[in-house]
Design a protein around this motif. Structure first.
Motif, PDB file in Angstrom:
ATOM      1  N   GLU A  15       3.777  -8.502 -13.317  1.00  0.00           N
ATOM      2  CA  GLU A  15       3.608  -7.479 -14.342  1.00  0.00           C
ATOM      3  C   GLU A  15       2.152  -7.121 -14.600  1.00  0.00           C
ATOM      4  N   THR A  16       1.223  -7.919 -14.160  1.00  0.00           N
ATOM      5  CA  THR A  16      -0.191  -7.612 -14.378  1.00  0.00           C
ATOM      6  C   THR A  16      -0.832  -6.927 -13.174  1.00  0.00           C
ATOM      7  N   SER A  17      -0.083  -6.770 -12.073  1.00  0.00           N
ATOM      8  CA  SER A  17      -0.625  -6.126 -10.882  1.00  0.00           C
ATOM      9  C   SER A  17      -0.677  -4.617 -11.081  1.00  0.00           C
ATOM     10  N   PRO A  18      -1.737  -3.973 -10.598  1.00  0.00           N
ATOM     11  CA  PRO A  18      -1.798  -2.514 -10.696  1.00  0.00           C
ATOM     12  C   PRO A  18      -0.773  -1.883  -9.754  1.00  0.00           C
ATOM     13  N   LEU A  19      -0.377  -0.656 -10.054  1.00  0.00           N
ATOM     14  CA  LEU A  19       0.581   0.036  -9.209  1.00  0.00           C
ATOM     15  C   LEU A  19      -0.011   0.402  -7.849  1.00  0.00           C
ATOM     16  N   LEU A  20      -1.269   0.754  -7.850  1.00  0.00           N
ATOM     17  CA  LEU A  20      -1.938   1.098  -6.606  1.00  0.00           C
ATOM     18  C   LEU A  20      -2.861  -0.039  -6.208  1.00  0.00           C
ATOM     19  N   PRO A  21      -2.900  -0.357  -4.909  1.00  0.00           N
ATOM     20  CA  PRO A  21      -3.780  -1.451  -4.485  1.00  0.00           C
ATOM     21  C   PRO A  21      -5.243  -1.083  -4.714  1.00  0.00           C
ATOM     22  N   THR A  22      -6.011  -2.067  -5.029  1.00  0.00           N
ATOM     23  CA  THR A  22      -7.450  -1.875  -5.194  1.00  0.00           C
ATOM     24  C   THR A  22      -8.159  -2.674  -4.112  1.00  0.00           C
ATOM     25  N   PRO A  23      -9.374  -2.301  -3.768  1.00  0.00           N
ATOM     26  CA  PRO A  23     -10.089  -3.035  -2.720  1.00  0.00           C
ATOM     27  C   PRO A  23     -10.207  -4.525  -3.018  1.00  0.00           C
ATOM     28  N   GLU A  24     -10.276  -4.896  -4.293  1.00  0.00           N
ATOM     29  CA  GLU A  24     -10.390  -6.305  -4.629  1.00  0.00           C
ATOM     30  C   GLU A  24      -9.110  -7.052  -4.267  1.00  0.00           C
ATOM     31  N   LEU A  25      -7.961  -6.371  -4.385  1.00  0.00           N
ATOM     32  CA  LEU A  25      -6.683  -7.016  -4.109  1.00  0.00           C
ATOM     33  C   LEU A  25      -6.216  -6.816  -2.679  1.00  0.00           C
ATOM     34  N   ASP A  26      -6.647  -5.785  -2.017  1.00  0.00           N
ATOM     35  CA  ASP A  26      -6.190  -5.497  -0.664  1.00  0.00           C
ATOM     36  C   ASP A  26      -7.400  -5.175   0.204  1.00  0.00           C
ATOM     37  N   SER A  27      -7.911  -6.189   0.889  1.00  0.00           N
ATOM     38  CA  SER A  27      -9.122  -6.001   1.683  1.00  0.00           C
ATOM     39  C   SER A  27      -8.886  -5.115   2.896  1.00  0.00           C
ATOM     40  N   SER A  28      -7.624  -4.870   3.285  1.00  0.00           N
ATOM     41  CA  SER A  28      -7.376  -4.014   4.444  1.00  0.00           C
ATOM     42  C   SER A  28      -7.813  -2.587   4.171  1.00  0.00           C
ATOM     43  N   ILE A  29      -7.797  -2.134   2.925  1.00  0.00           N
ATOM     44  CA  ILE A  29      -8.261  -0.792   2.596  1.00  0.00           C
ATOM     45  C   ILE A  29      -9.735  -0.674   2.939  1.00  0.00           C
ATOM     46  N   ASP A  30     -10.533  -1.631   2.521  1.00  0.00           N
ATOM     47  CA  ASP A  30     -11.959  -1.615   2.792  1.00  0.00           C
ATOM     48  C   ASP A  30     -12.218  -1.733   4.289  1.00  0.00           C
ATOM     49  N   ASN A  31     -11.457  -2.570   4.978  1.00  0.00           N
ATOM     50  CA  ASN A  31     -11.646  -2.732   6.416  1.00  0.00           C
ATOM     51  C   ASN A  31     -11.332  -1.455   7.162  1.00  0.00           C
ATOM     52  N   ASP A  32     -10.256  -0.750   6.785  1.00  0.00           N
ATOM     53  CA  ASP A  32      -9.908   0.514   7.432  1.00  0.00           C
ATOM     54  C   ASP A  32     -11.002   1.543   7.213  1.00  0.00           C
ATOM     55  N   ASN A  33     -11.501   1.651   5.986  1.00  0.00           N
ATOM     56  CA  ASN A  33     -12.571   2.605   5.694  1.00  0.00           C
ATOM     57  C   ASN A  33     -13.837   2.258   6.462  1.00  0.00           C
ATOM     58  N   THR A  34     -14.145   0.982   6.536  1.00  0.00           N
ATOM     59  CA  THR A  34     -15.345   0.546   7.241  1.00  0.00           C
ATOM     60  C   THR A  34     -15.222   0.820   8.733  1.00  0.00           C
ATOM     61  N   MET A  35     -14.029   0.579   9.306  1.00  0.00           N
ATOM     62  CA  MET A  35     -13.833   0.829  10.736  1.00  0.00           C
ATOM     63  C   MET A  35     -13.962   2.320  11.045  1.00  0.00           C
ATOM     64  N   SER A  36     -13.336   3.164  10.234  1.00  0.00           N
ATOM     65  CA  SER A  36     -13.406   4.613  10.414  1.00  0.00           C
ATOM     66  C   SER A  36     -14.836   5.091  10.253  1.00  0.00           C
ATOM     67  N   SER A  37     -15.485   4.609   9.239  1.00  0.00           N
ATOM     68  CA  SER A  37     -16.850   4.982   8.942  1.00  0.00           C
ATOM     69  C   SER A  37     -17.797   4.548  10.065  1.00  0.00           C
ATOM     70  N   THR A  38     -17.599   3.363  10.607  1.00  0.00           N
ATOM     71  CA  THR A  38     -18.427   2.866  11.705  1.00  0.00           C
ATOM     72  C   THR A  38     -18.200   3.699  12.960  1.00  0.00           C
ATOM     73  N   LEU A  39     -16.950   4.056  13.245  1.00  0.00           N
ATOM     74  CA  LEU A  39     -16.653   4.874  14.415  1.00  0.00           C
ATOM     75  C   LEU A  39     -17.312   6.248  14.300  1.00  0.00           C
ATOM     76  N   LEU A  40     -17.214   6.865  13.135  1.00  0.00           N
ATOM     77  CA  LEU A  40     -17.850   8.171  12.936  1.00  0.00           C
ATOM     78  C   LEU A  40     -19.369   8.055  13.036  1.00  0.00           C
ATOM     79  N   TRP A  41     -19.924   6.985  12.488  1.00  0.00           N
ATOM     80  CA  TRP A  41     -21.371   6.765  12.548  1.00  0.00           C
ATOM     81  C   TRP A  41     -21.829   6.661  14.003  1.00  0.00           C
ATOM     82  N   LYS A  42     -21.127   5.837  14.786  1.00  0.00           N
ATOM     83  CA  LYS A  42     -21.503   5.650  16.183  1.00  0.00           C
ATOM     84  C   LYS A  42     -21.306   6.937  16.985  1.00  0.00           C
ATOM     85  N   THR A  43     -20.248   7.676  16.693  1.00  0.00           N
ATOM     86  CA  THR A  43     -20.008   8.950  17.367  1.00  0.00           C
ATOM     87  C   THR A  43     -21.150   9.918  17.066  1.00  0.00           C
ATOM     88  N   GLY A  44     -21.563   9.998  15.813  1.00  0.00           N
ATOM     89  CA  GLY A  44     -22.679  10.861  15.442  1.00  0.00           C
ATOM     90  C   GLY A  44     -23.964  10.471  16.155  1.00  0.00           C
TER      91      GLY A  44
END
Length: 148
Positions: free
Chosen positions: A5-34
């Motif tokens: 009952e105390t969990s948020p409805l939407l995952p947050t980066p603190e609770l779900d590190s896969s969100i941050d990892n996906d963003n970091t992977m996408s961001s790194t790929l775009l950075w390297k492509t640029g």
């Protein structure tokens, strides 16, 4: 992630590190492509300014090559800025590939690559859409550069 009952409805980066990892992977790929697009823009620009003049004398073709390299270089930097905006990043990547790529091909052999003529304005539209996606897209709080 377990919910209670105390969990948020939407995952947050603190609770779900896969969100941050996906963003970091996408961001790194775009950075390297640029960065790769930027390096090739410098190389192709130098080739156009020095090596290409030996085989192509038409000043309009040489100007087209220069335009392709210039747009590729400018949009490589834009891609670095857009590394946290996957929509803008994808549009910049597609736009550079189509716009600059078709101009390079048409400069080298107009007859052989004539079919690519309509690709150039489509690439230009992608570049414009990339800028609009960058302008109106979601901008992360405290934009971070990708980790390598």
């Amino acid at each position: 992630m377990a919910t209670d009952e105390t969990s948020p409805l939407l995952p947050t980066p603190e609770l779900d590190s896969s969100i941050d990892n996906d963003n970091t992977m996408s961001s790194t790929l775009l950075w390297k492509t640029g960065a790769v697009f930027g390096a090739t823009a410098v190389g192709l620009g130098a080739f156009g300014a020095h090596g290409l003049k030996k085989s192509i004398s038409d000043p309009h073709k040489l100007a087209n090559w220069s335009t392709a390299a210039q747009y590729q270089l400018v949009h490589s930097v834009a891609l670095l800025v857009a590394s946290n905006n996957p929509v803008a990043g994808a549009l910049f990547t597609a736009g550079m590939t189509m716009f600059s790529g078709s101009l390079y091909a048409l400069t080298l052999d107009t007859e052989r690559f004539r079919f690519m003529g309509p690709v150039t304005p489509l690439g230009g539209l992608c570049l414009i859409a990339g800028w609009l996606a960058l302008a109106f897209g979601k901008r992360g709080a405290g934009t971070r550069w990708p980790r390598f």
